[in-house]
Design a protein around this motif. Structure first.
Motif, PDB file in Angstrom:
ATOM      1  N   LEU A   1      -8.030  12.811   2.972  1.00 57.24           N
ATOM      2  CA  LEU A   1      -8.548  11.846   3.942  1.00 57.24           C
ATOM      3  C   LEU A   1      -8.618  10.496   3.250  1.00 57.24           C
ATOM      4  O   LEU A   1      -9.521  10.241   2.448  1.00 57.24           O
ATOM      5  N   GLY A   2      -7.654   9.642   3.510  1.00 53.00           N
ATOM      6  CA  GLY A   2      -7.507   8.400   2.791  1.00 53.00           C
ATOM      7  C   GLY A   2      -8.386   7.288   3.339  1.00 53.00           C
ATOM      8  O   GLY A   2      -9.270   7.496   4.188  1.00 53.00           O
ATOM      9  N   ASP A   3      -8.108   6.090   2.861  1.00 49.27           N
ATOM     10  CA  ASP A   3      -8.884   4.909   3.267  1.00 49.27           C
ATOM     11  C   ASP A   3      -7.941   3.719   3.447  1.00 49.27           C
ATOM     12  O   ASP A   3      -8.239   2.608   3.041  1.00 49.27           O
ATOM     13  N   ILE A   4      -6.786   3.973   4.071  1.00 50.03           N
ATOM     14  CA  ILE A   4      -5.787   2.920   4.252  1.00 50.03           C
ATOM     15  C   ILE A   4      -6.033   2.245   5.601  1.00 50.03           C
ATOM     16  O   ILE A   4      -6.003   2.892   6.648  1.00 50.03           O
ATOM     17  N   ARG A   5      -6.244   0.933   5.552  1.00 49.79           N
ATOM     18  CA  ARG A   5      -6.636   0.187   6.746  1.00 49.79           C
ATOM     19  C   ARG A   5      -5.626  -0.891   7.117  1.00 49.79           C
ATOM     20  O   ARG A   5      -5.903  -1.715   7.984  1.00 49.79           O
ATOM     21  N   GLU A   6      -4.492  -0.903   6.438  1.00 48.79           N
ATOM     22  CA  GLU A   6      -3.474  -1.896   6.695  1.00 48.79           C
ATOM     23  C   GLU A   6      -2.119  -1.283   6.381  1.00 48.79           C
ATOM     24  O   GLU A   6      -2.029  -0.217   5.785  1.00 48.79           O
TER      25      GLU A   6
END
Length: 780
Positions: free
Chosen positions: A322-327
């Protein structure tokens, strides 16, 4: 993800038995209905649970529009940029006051749920955090956090997080929660607004309910990343090095590596080779994280890259990333799984909030993803890129990708004998549900594809994108098999082309598609525009057999390129246009008709010169199509070092003379050119790339004709992110344009993030004005 039952292949039938009552038409189409007792929304075919096709998912899905609610139904609406257009079935429920709710009634026991929702963005474009109350039979169980930080993109491809830009999209996200105990069938599960202070609205699309099994114990003889290597299961400390040490020891000792229950902070790639990495299950063992300083580093499990020798004999199973990529930054390796993994398997993994679920760079062979979930990606769900062979994605559920759901791209190195089978691919926000760009002997069968949003179709076979050509053996060749697929509400408008893309479509952009392509035993239901389409170059060797088209927003066939196709037992009903074929290439496209056809052929076909608005049908209820496209649509091709970022982009100038405006410098035609006012240096030209890009190379051109004598222009290159403050990327210098070498000058830059790229000319030895036929910008 539940593995498919034994003997599943024996249940394949001529047409999948998906069925639903068409309210207005009185006919039968094979897709499951929502419960009639709660039918607030328009009945629409569901892509989940199609018998014999798609992924065998472990959950029961319920749509909010058919649940009990005191909220507001939105949709059906397929217009890109509208909130319902990205909802499953193109409908959802918006809650905008305390006490408003959506309440689902369990149809089977469940101890866990995930739900899909949308919150508005905030003014800064960083998203907002809020919560929803979760009530069981009227009693408060917990508050569930929700966020919009993983949604809301703007502008042109590859998009940005600036709400001041145009073209908002990628509205929805998913979250999951355990219910604490097993709830019996009949239990009422309610999502309810307690406050609108953190978010003015909460839009609920659907909920998935499942019975999650107990955690899987450590395999005998396995190494434990916690007890043996000190990884932190609370997520407080960075566990990257400790998990990497466990993986390296597992390879050296020939032992599996176990990830027990917990959430582990991982801030860079875990590199795997000749090892098994297994968890307690994707609801229990979670890898998450991102480097707080270098945002190009984030959680991922990678094989060694092919130029490092690649990895082999790897098994990844029973955990979540569960990543944290926001762009979206295409150069960043922030995918959940990547590298080269030959003779390897990914089984029962949950991949969410990364750039791509799995971007595999070959050469590599015999790789399988199965029984998995890929959700909420900023780019592709899976891409088999560049020399991937004998590899498979099967029984995998994919939803809400930012680009192609499942893709194969044979860039420069052939992709051979790959398969996408028994997958369910829903709501790619850009591009296609399933596609192969080039490739030999490819199989795409027994899948369900639904709810394409924009600039793509459900199933795409094409000689498109860089490196796809017969000279390198990468073009479509051999036999492409697409059998027993179901497509629902697939295809949509391409706002670059300003017309619709077919649910099933073919392209020969790079060169003619000339191979055997068999489309058989397939259903194409409720297509947003055409059911079948070809475009660009030529497409030859298409064969359609036992295909049922039921519902198309425009045409059954949209022919826009020469070629040939055969049709046997192909039937079409509920086609919006009275003439079911649009064909302006005439006899250039040869149709061979076998037996059993009906509803799709006309002689002569339509050739109107204009594209009709679609008539969309959800359950037989017609609705008008779009009238106004977004003001700044995304471009179609993916970011690539060889992609000219300036082509076709908005451009301004300090002046121009006669019929030589600045637009001539970004039109892709080296024979046209921009010329400034004479005897009035300095002069400049500024192109808007649409979003900040790491520009590393600028190519300047003049017309190649020998009539243009050799000249030197003195110029500088500047960049800006806001079109107000510019910095010098390359100081003023003389650049010689010589017809004998193509009248081209190449300028290397440092990769500074630049949206507005400016060339300022202060002198020209060949003419008293600034002159450019092309200004090209590249990231590599």
């Amino acid at each position: 993800m539940t593995a498919p039952p034994n003997g599943r292949s024996l249940r394949r039938t001529l047409a999948a038995t998906v069925s639903m009552a068409l309210a207005a038409a009185g006919t039968l189409v094979a897709v499951a209905l929502a419960p009639e007792a709660h039918a607030a929304g328009v009945p629409a075919p569901s892509p989940v649970g199609v018998s014999g096709r798609g992924a065998a998912v472990p959950f029961k899905e319920q749509e909010a529009e058919y649940a009990a609610t005191n909220g507001t139904l939105i949709g059906p609406d397929r217009l890109y940029g509208h909130l319902p257009s990205e909802a499953s079935g193109r409908q959802a429920v918006t809650l905008d006051a305390p006490g408003e709710y959506v309440e689902f009634t369990l149809t089977a026991p469940a101890n866990a749920m995930s739900f899909r929702y949308s919150l508005p963005d905030n003014a800064a474009g960083t998203g907002r955090d809020a919560s929803l109350d979760l009530k069981i039979d009227g009693n408060q169980l917990k508050s569930v956090p929700v966020t919009s930080k993983y949604g809301w993109y703007y502008g042109g491809y590859p998009f940005n997080n600036n709400p001041g830009d145009s073209n908002p999209h990628h509205f929805y996200d998913e979250t999951r929660t355990l219910l604490g105990s097993t709830l019996p069938a009949g239990t009422k599960v309610r999502l309810q607004v307690s406050s609108t202070s953190a978010s003015p609205t909460f839009t609920i699309d659907l909920a998935d309910f499942e019975q999650v099994g107990a955690p899987i114990g450590k395999p005998s003889g396995a190494l434990d990343v916690v007890s043996d290597f000190g990884a932190d299961p609370t997520g407080a400390a960075d566990s990257t090095a400790k998990i990497q040490a466990a993986v390296d020891a597992g390879k050296a000792q020939g032992r599996a590596v176990y990830i027990p229950q917990g959430t582990f902070q991982v801030r860079d790639h875990i590199v795997v080779d000749q090892v098994t990495l297994a968890g307690a299950g994707p609801w229990y063992s979670v890898l998450t994280g991102r480097d707080p300083v270098n945002r190009a580093k984030a959680v991922g499990v990678y094989g060694k890259y092919a130029n490092q020798g690649g990895s082999k004999n790897v098994t990844l199973k029973d955990f979540a990333i569960l990543g944290d990529i926001r762009e979206r930054v295409d150069d960043d390796q922030v995918n959940a799984i990547g590298g080269a993994l030959s003779n390897s398997t990914v089984d029962n993994v949950w991949l969410q909030h990364t750039k791509c679920g799995a971007w595999m760079d070959g050469p590599m062979d015999n790789f399988t993803i199965k029984n998995s979930r890929i959700l909420d990606q900023t780019a592709d769900g899976v891409n088999f890129h560049m020399g991937v062979t004998n590899s498979t994605v099967t029984n995998t559920f994919v939803r809400n990708t930012g680009d192609d759901g499942l893709a194969m791209w044979a860039e420069n190195i052939p992709n051979v004998k790959n398969k996408f089978t028994y997958n369910t691919v829903i709501l790619p926000i850009l591009a296609n549900n399933i596609v192969t760009y080039g490739g030999k002997d490819i199989t795409i069968s027994d899948n369900v594809m639904a709810d394409t949003v924009t600039n793509g179709g459900g199933l795409h076979v094409a000689n498109r994108y860089p490196g796809v050509n017969s000279g390198q053996g990468t073009a479509v060749s051999g036999t492409t098999t697409a059998a027993r697929n179901t497509l629902i509400r697939a295809g949509n408008n391409d706002y670059n082309w300003q017309f619709g893309v077919g649910a099933v479509w073919f392209s020969g952009l790079n060169e003619a598609l000339d191979a055997t392509v068999n489309i058989t035993d397939t259903e194409i239901l409720d297509s947003s525009y055409a059911a079948i389409m070809n475009i660009e170059g030529a497409t030859k060797g298409l064969h359609f057999e036992n295909v049922r088209i039921d519902g198309a927003g425009t045409y059954a066939l949209q022919i826009q390129a020469p070629g040939n196709a055969s049709f046997t037992n192909v039937t079409a009903t509920h086609i919006a246009q009275s003439n079911p074929i649009h064909n302006c290439v005439g006899s250039g496209f040869v149709i061979t008709r076998g037996t059993g056809n009906s509803g799709w052929y006309a002689d002569p076909p339509a050739c109107t010169g204009t594209w009709p608005d679609p008539k969309w049908t959800n359950g037989g209820v017609p609705g008008g199509g779009p009238t106004t496209p977004p003001t700044d649509p995304p471009t179609d091709p993916p970011t690539d070092p060889t992609l000219n970022l300036a082509k076709g982009r908005p451009v301004t100038e300090t002046s121009h003379t006669d019929v030589y405006p600045a637009t001539k410098a970004v039109d892709g035609d080296a024979d046209t050119y921009w010329e400034s006012a004479n005897n009035a240096f300095p002069q400049s030209l500024t192109v808007d790339l649409g979003a900040a890009q790491a520009v590393k190379r600028v190519v300047l051109k003049l017309p190649p004709a020998t009539a243009w004598a050799t000249r030197t222009q003195t110029l500088s290159v500047l960049g800006s992110t806001d079109n107000s403050t510019f910095t010098t990327l390359k100081p003023s210098a003389g650049y010689t344009f010589n017809p004998s070498s193509g009248n081209t000058a190449t300028i290397s830059l440092g990769g500074t993030a630049t949206r507005y790229l400016r060339v300022t000319v202060t002198g020209n030895t060949g003419w008293p004005a600034a002159q450019l036929s092309e200004l090209e910008a590249y990231t590599g």
